[in-house]
Design an enzyme around this catalytic site. Structure first.
Site, PDB file in Angstrom:
ATOM      1  N   TYR A  60       0.776  -1.388  -0.133  1.00  0.00           N
ATOM      2  CA  TYR A  60      -0.225  -0.155  -0.071  1.00  0.00           C
ATOM      3  C   TYR A  60       1.289   1.442  -0.012  1.00  0.00           C
ATOM      4  CZ  TYR A  60      -4.457   2.703   0.215  1.00  0.00           C
ATOM      5  OH  TYR A  60      -5.662   3.331   0.137  1.00  0.00           O
ATOM      6  N   LYS A  85      -3.274   8.422   3.113  1.00  0.00           N
ATOM      7  CA  LYS A  85      -4.740   8.434   3.792  1.00  0.00           C
ATOM      8  C   LYS A  85      -4.429   8.851   5.347  1.00  0.00           C
ATOM      9  CE  LYS A  85      -7.518   6.264   0.883  1.00  0.00           C
ATOM     10  NZ  LYS A  85      -8.304   6.537   0.018  1.00  0.00           N
TER      11      LYS A  85
HETATM   12  P1  NAD Z   1     -12.576   3.487  -8.162  1.00  0.00           P
HETATM   13  O1  NAD Z   1     -12.180   2.688  -8.996  1.00  0.00           O
HETATM   14  O2  NAD Z   1     -13.788   2.501  -8.542  1.00  0.00           O
HETATM   15  O3  NAD Z   1     -12.959   4.872  -7.507  1.00  0.00           O
HETATM   16  C1  NAD Z   1     -12.055   5.410  -7.635  1.00  0.00           C
HETATM   17  C2  NAD Z   1     -12.021   6.785  -8.427  1.00  0.00           C
HETATM   18  O4  NAD Z   1     -11.432   8.201  -8.140  1.00  0.00           O
HETATM   19  C3  NAD Z   1     -12.839   6.201  -9.987  1.00  0.00           C
HETATM   20  O5  NAD Z   1     -14.261   6.701 -10.146  1.00  0.00           O
HETATM   21  C4  NAD Z   1     -11.554   7.432 -10.491  1.00  0.00           C
HETATM   22  O6  NAD Z   1     -11.824   7.856 -11.250  1.00  0.00           O
HETATM   23  C5  NAD Z   1     -11.579   8.477  -9.524  1.00  0.00           C
HETATM   24  N1  NAD Z   1     -10.241   9.210 -10.102  1.00  0.00           N
HETATM   25  C6  NAD Z   1      -8.586   8.743  -9.465  1.00  0.00           C
HETATM   26  N2  NAD Z   1      -8.423   9.843  -9.835  1.00  0.00           N
HETATM   27  C7  NAD Z   1      -8.952  11.057 -10.532  1.00  0.00           C
HETATM   28  C8  NAD Z   1      -8.441  12.711 -10.306  1.00  0.00           C
HETATM   29  N3  NAD Z   1      -7.179  12.693 -10.540  1.00  0.00           N
HETATM   30  N4  NAD Z   1      -9.685  13.256 -10.283  1.00  0.00           N
HETATM   31  C9  NAD Z   1     -11.012  12.640 -10.791  1.00  0.00           C
HETATM   32  N5  NAD Z   1     -11.268  11.680 -10.504  1.00  0.00           N
HETATM   33  C10 NAD Z   1     -10.050  10.562  -9.877  1.00  0.00           C
HETATM   34  O7  NAD Z   1     -12.560   2.217  -6.426  1.00  0.00           O
HETATM   35  P2  NAD Z   1     -13.203   2.163  -5.085  1.00  0.00           P
HETATM   36  O8  NAD Z   1     -12.422   1.442  -4.453  1.00  0.00           O
HETATM   37  O9  NAD Z   1     -14.175   2.554  -5.201  1.00  0.00           O
HETATM   38  O10 NAD Z   1     -12.103   3.747  -4.425  1.00  0.00           O
HETATM   39  C11 NAD Z   1     -12.756   4.810  -4.432  1.00  0.00           C
HETATM   40  C12 NAD Z   1     -12.498   5.603  -2.866  1.00  0.00           C
HETATM   41  O11 NAD Z   1     -12.376   4.529  -1.388  1.00  0.00           O
HETATM   42  C13 NAD Z   1     -10.734   5.764  -2.707  1.00  0.00           C
HETATM   43  O12 NAD Z   1     -10.556   7.124  -1.954  1.00  0.00           O
HETATM   44  C14 NAD Z   1     -10.577   4.575  -2.077  1.00  0.00           C
HETATM   45  O13 NAD Z   1      -8.849   4.879  -1.364  1.00  0.00           O
HETATM   46  C15 NAD Z   1     -10.818   3.837  -0.928  1.00  0.00           C
HETATM   47  N6  NAD Z   1     -11.129   2.859  -0.750  1.00  0.00           N
HETATM   48  C16 NAD Z   1     -11.042   1.672  -1.211  1.00  0.00           C
HETATM   49  C17 NAD Z   1     -10.951   0.407  -0.672  1.00  0.00           C
HETATM   50  C18 NAD Z   1     -11.290  -1.285  -1.591  1.00  0.00           C
HETATM   51  O14 NAD Z   1     -10.151  -2.047  -0.732  1.00  0.00           O
HETATM   52  N7  NAD Z   1     -11.704  -0.563  -2.837  1.00  0.00           N
HETATM   53  C19 NAD Z   1     -10.977   0.029   0.625  1.00  0.00           C
HETATM   54  C20 NAD Z   1     -10.558   1.186   1.582  1.00  0.00           C
HETATM   55  C21 NAD Z   1     -11.442   3.108   0.410  1.00  0.00           C
HETATM   56  O1  0WE Z   2      -7.125   2.470  -1.765  1.00  0.00           O
HETATM   57  C1  0WE Z   2      -7.298   1.871  -2.232  1.00  0.00           C
HETATM   58  C2  0WE Z   2      -6.813   1.955  -3.691  1.00  0.00           C
HETATM   59  C3  0WE Z   2      -5.902   3.045  -3.667  1.00  0.00           C
HETATM   60  C4  0WE Z   2      -5.209   3.254  -5.133  1.00  0.00           C
HETATM   61  C5  0WE Z   2      -5.626   2.796  -6.442  1.00  0.00           C
HETATM   62  C6  0WE Z   2      -4.865   2.475  -7.662  1.00  0.00           C
HETATM   63  C7  0WE Z   2      -4.755   1.374  -8.862  1.00  0.00           C
HETATM   64  C8  0WE Z   2      -4.406   1.968  -9.840  1.00  0.00           C
HETATM   65  C9  0WE Z   2      -4.310   4.413  -5.366  1.00  0.00           C
HETATM   66  N1  0WE Z   2      -3.660   4.604  -7.091  1.00  0.00           N
HETATM   67  C10 0WE Z   2      -3.769   3.286  -7.905  1.00  0.00           C
HETATM   68  N2  0WE Z   2      -3.225   3.730  -9.197  1.00  0.00           N
HETATM   69  C11 0WE Z   2      -3.003   2.688 -10.502  1.00  0.00           C
HETATM   70  O2  0WE Z   2      -2.405   2.742 -11.370  1.00  0.00           O
HETATM   71  N3  0WE Z   2      -7.149   0.933  -1.535  1.00  0.00           N
HETATM   72  C12 0WE Z   2      -8.094   0.437  -0.458  1.00  0.00           C
HETATM   73  C13 0WE Z   2      -7.550  -0.532  -2.618  1.00  0.00           C
HETATM   74  C14 0WE Z   2      -5.859  -1.205  -1.974  1.00  0.00           C
HETATM   75  O3  0WE Z   2      -4.797  -1.361  -2.977  1.00  0.00           O
HETATM   76  C15 0WE Z   2      -3.961  -1.614  -2.644  1.00  0.00           C
HETATM   77  C16 0WE Z   2      -4.340  -2.506  -1.723  1.00  0.00           C
HETATM   78  C17 0WE Z   2      -6.168  -2.169  -1.448  1.00  0.00           C
HETATM   79  C18 0WE Z   2      -6.836  -2.864  -0.328  1.00  0.00           C
HETATM   80  C19 0WE Z   2      -2.473  -1.784  -2.709  1.00  0.00           C
HETATM   81  C20 0WE Z   2      -1.507  -2.477  -2.276  1.00  0.00           C
HETATM   82  C21 0WE Z   2      -1.794  -3.492  -1.344  1.00  0.00           C
HETATM   83  C22 0WE Z   2      -3.594  -3.684  -0.704  1.00  0.00           C
END
Ligand code: NAD
Ligand code: 0WE
Length: 259
Positions: free
Chosen positions: A157, A164
């Site tokens: 991460y 974060k």
């Molecule tokens: P997702 O890919 O569905 O959403 C990520 C969004 O970020 C997309 O809609 C993308 O368009 C937007 N984005 C990225 N760069 C951008 C930019 N420069 N300008 C405008 N928009 C931008 O993925 P998700 O998992 O739903 O992620 C949403 C949030 O939840 C993130 O903050 C992520 O860190 C957080 N999160 C995700 C997880 C997980 O495991 N998926 C867990 C905890 C927190």
């Molecule tokens: O916040 C996140 C992911 C956010 C994210 C994802 C990507 C993938 C594509 C940010 N930047 C990028 N850049 C890209 O090019 N999570 C909480 C999901 C997540 O991401 C991980 C995790 C988990 C869970 C990355 C490494 C290990 C665990």
């Protein structure tokens, strides 16, 4: 009678039907909110227009958060539809792909660090600043999404965890700053969920399996469960909750070794 009857919510971060922002939008609509959406770029435009229509919304606006101009234009245009805003949902994060593999000290670069912090943390302040005038005089709430990597070092991460941590501090400073205006600011720290942002990340499957095996509830969280807590935190039932990070992770954060 819904939790959010009469409230107007702007949802930033829908990219697919697996997006956490989509789970939040669905829950908020179910609870009576009217919705508006942003999309990051033209590629996502028609998709987000379709999602908006599913939830009875015709308001979709472009918003790439690295552009100050686009951020300001979102709220200028929103004024043409609504005379105020009650809820801002920030559900975006980004670090360059190479930052999310290998050890932190091998992966981190000045550029990667800057990008992760700009898009994943500063953008919440920037959107909050721009939303503030529309929220004045209302019982308003802002919400963002965090991950446990903010407070514990997690494999791969890396700099996203540092960003974060910045985002969570941002929640506290924004809450302190906006509280006197009646605006609350909170975060949900969600457990791992398979979304576009987590697909193709090495070790994601192992993370999901681990949570299934050791979390108190012995399963992973869904976007609908995150949505339900989001709806509550942005409702007047949470009127005394601000500056708070709420875990929605099946209890994973509470355990040391699994019992
Ligand atoms: P997702 O890919 O569905 O959403 C990520 C969004 O970020 C997309 O809609 C993308 O368009 C937007 N984005 C990225 N760069 C951008 C930019 N420069 N300008 C405008 N928009 C931008 O993925 P998700 O998992 O739903 O992620 C949403 C949030 O939840 C993130 O903050 C992520 O860190 C957080 N999160 C995700 C997880 C997980 O495991 N998926 C867990 C905890 C927190
Ligand atoms: O916040 C996140 C992911 C956010 C994210 C994802 C990507 C993938 C594509 C940010 N930047 C990028 N850049 C890209 O090019 N999570 C909480 C999901 C997540 O991401 C991980 C995790 C988990 C869970 C990355 C490494 C290990 C665990």
């Amino acid at each position: 009678m819904g939790l959010l009857d009469g409230k107007r919510a702007l949802i930033v971060g829908v990219a697919s039907d697996r997006s956490i922002a989509w789970g939040i939008a669905r829950a908020m609509r179910r609870e009576g909110a009217q919705l508006a959406f942003t999309y990051q770029n033209e590629k996502l435009r028609t998709r987000v227009e379709g999602f908006a229509a599913e939830l009875d919304s015709a308001i979709t606006l472009p918003c790439e958060v690295t552009s100050e101009e686009q951020i300001n234009s979102v709220f200028e245009q929103l004024k043409n539809h609504w005379n105020g805003l009650d809820i801002l949902v920030h559900s975006i994060a980004f670090a360059p792909r190479g930052q999310l593999e290998g050890t932190y000290m091998d992966a981190v670069t000045r550029e990667g660090f800057m990008t992760a912090h700009e898009i994943s943390s500063y953008s919440f302040s920037a959107l909050g600043k721009a939303a503030r005038p529309l929220m004045r005089g209302r019982k308003a709430a802002m919400l963002t999404l965090s991950y446990i990597g903010a407070v514990r070092a997690m494999p791969n991460y890396n700099v996203m965890g540092v960003a974060k941590a910045s985002l969570e501090a941002n929640v506290r400073y924004m809450a302190a700053s906006l509280g006197p205006e009646g605006i609350r600011v909170n975060a949900i720290s969600a457990g791992p969920i398979r979304t576009l942002a987590s697909s193709g990340i090495s070790g994601m499957r192992d993370f999901l399996t681990l949570v299934e095996q050791v979390s108190p509830l012995r399963r992973n969280v869904t976007i609908d469960e995150v949505g339900n807590v989001a709806a509550f935190l942005c409702s007047d039932y949470a009127s005394a909750v601000t500056g708070e990070i709420t875990y929605v992770d099946c209890g994973y954060n509470a355990i040391g070794l699994s019992c």
